[in-house]
Design an enzyme around this catalytic site. Structure first.
Site, short mmCIF file in Angstrom:
data_model
loop_
_atom_site.label_atom_id
_atom_site.label_comp_id
_atom_site.label_asym_id
_atom_site.label_seq_id
_atom_site.Cartn_x
_atom_site.Cartn_y
_atom_site.Cartn_z
N LEU A 1 20.29 9.14 41.52
CA LEU A 1 20.82 9.60 42.80
C LEU A 1 21.56 8.43 43.43
CD1 LEU A 1 17.74 11.49 44.36
CD2 LEU A 1 19.69 12.50 43.18
N ASP A 2 22.62 8.73 44.19
CA ASP A 2 23.33 7.69 44.92
C ASP A 2 22.37 7.00 45.89
OD1 ASP A 2 25.60 8.62 43.67
OD2 ASP A 2 26.34 9.72 45.42
N ALA A 3 22.70 5.78 46.27
CA ALA A 3 21.84 5.01 47.18
C ALA A 3 21.54 5.78 48.47
CB ALA A 3 22.49 3.67 47.52
N ARG B 1 29.86 15.20 46.03
CA ARG B 1 30.73 14.64 47.06
C ARG B 1 32.21 14.82 46.68
NH1 ARG B 1 28.36 8.72 47.45
NH2 ARG B 1 29.82 8.57 49.20
#
Length: 308
Positions: A139-141, A239
């Site tokens: 997962l992205d930060a 996104r």
């Protein structure tokens, strides 16, 4: 150790600036590509060239790439807010807080899930690179929610295959600007690094196949709450695809979100949460599913929209 590459310019880059072409081909920033050109580490048909020179399909490139930054060795580091949802002999499922990456990388100095689990005494499989032990997806930060990691060699192999073969049910909720039309649909558009070479990803012809299914759960005056089901798991996929629909995730300034909406709702990152994760248990061979509630910042933003 430097990496010497020789290859023809793809026809798809015909007419591009040399620095843009180098950035695109090797996943560098435009600035880094320009530095290589200035240092004489890029030859076109055997001759030095300027960063603004236009390239032509079939021209022969010779590039000396610098060694990649080495990823730091994971070390136990407590991560406040990292919650263990499930643990058994083979897998561990965590609810990842904001501001935490999956594993250490060369350009990141903050906390990681991997180091947080090591600090909790969790033993993960050593399959894969040392800095990514047990990691089967990411997962992205600043994306919160559910992640599964492998504790056994068998689990690592089976889960990696399950993610690759798209048999894992990955569900996200995201708050996007505006109202998608239609309210339910599929985005099937390839993703690759953005030609600007600035860390973004984009819908790019010839990129990696990427499929995102979305469904509107709730519509507000200027935003919509969507449920997302991912078939593929590309970097920044949700996104990028939402931005391609011209409905970026609220708070996602990297992909063109309106900062005034995020500020009004008190959101300081993209409104995106991995809400459910389902798969066949790698050794017990039974379906398992896990769920995660919205963290406070995301929940407050939705509550405010409902009040409005």
């Amino acid at each position: 150790m430097s990496d010497h590459r020789s290859l023809p310019v793809p026809d798809g880059l015909e007419g591009d600036r040399l620095d843009a072409a180098i950035a695109r081909l090797f996943g560098l920033s435009r600035t880094r590509a320009a530095e290589l050109i200035a240092a004489g580490d890029v030859l076109v048909d055997g001759d030095p060239a300027g960063k603004s020179d236009r390239v032509h399909g079939g021209a022969w490139l010779e590039v000396v790439l610098p060694p990649p930054p080495s990823a730091p060795t994971p070390r136990p580091e407590p991560v406040p807010g990292l919650r263990i949802v499930h643990e058994d002999a083979d897998i561990i499922v965590v609810d990842k807080p904001v501001g935490v990456v999956a594993h250490p990388t060369g350009g990141w100095t903050g906390p990681s899930v991997l180091e947080g689990l090591l600090a909790s005494g969790v033993q993960l499989t050593t399959s894969g690179a040392a800095e990514r032990q047990g990691i089967v997806h990411r997962l992205d930060a600043n994306t919160t929610g559910l992640m599964v990691l492998a504790k056994s060699e068998t689990a690592y192999t089976v889960l990696k295959r399950a993610f690759k073969e798209r048999t894992v049910d990955k569900r996200y909720h995201t708050l996007v600007q505006g109202h998608p039309d239609p309210l339910r649909g599929t985005v099937d558009a390839p993703i690759d690094r953005h030609p600007a070479g600035d860390g973004r990803w984009a819908v790019v012809a010839g990129g990696r196949p990427s499929v995102t299914h979305y469904d509107t759960l709730e519509a507000f005056r200027a935003a919509s709450l969507l449920e997302i089901r991912l078939e593929t798991g590309r970097t920044h996929q949700i996104r990028v695809h939402m931005a391609a629909l011209r409905h970026p995730c609220v708070g996602d300034h990297l992909y063109g979100a309106d900062p005034t909406i995020a500020e009004r709702l008190g959101v300081s990152r993209q409104w995106l949460h991995a809400v459910r994760l389902g798969f066949e248990h790698p050794t017990e061979h039974r379906p398992v599913e896990f769920a995660s509630d919205y963290p406070d910042d995301l929940a407050k933003a939705v509550d405010q929209l409902r009040e409005d």
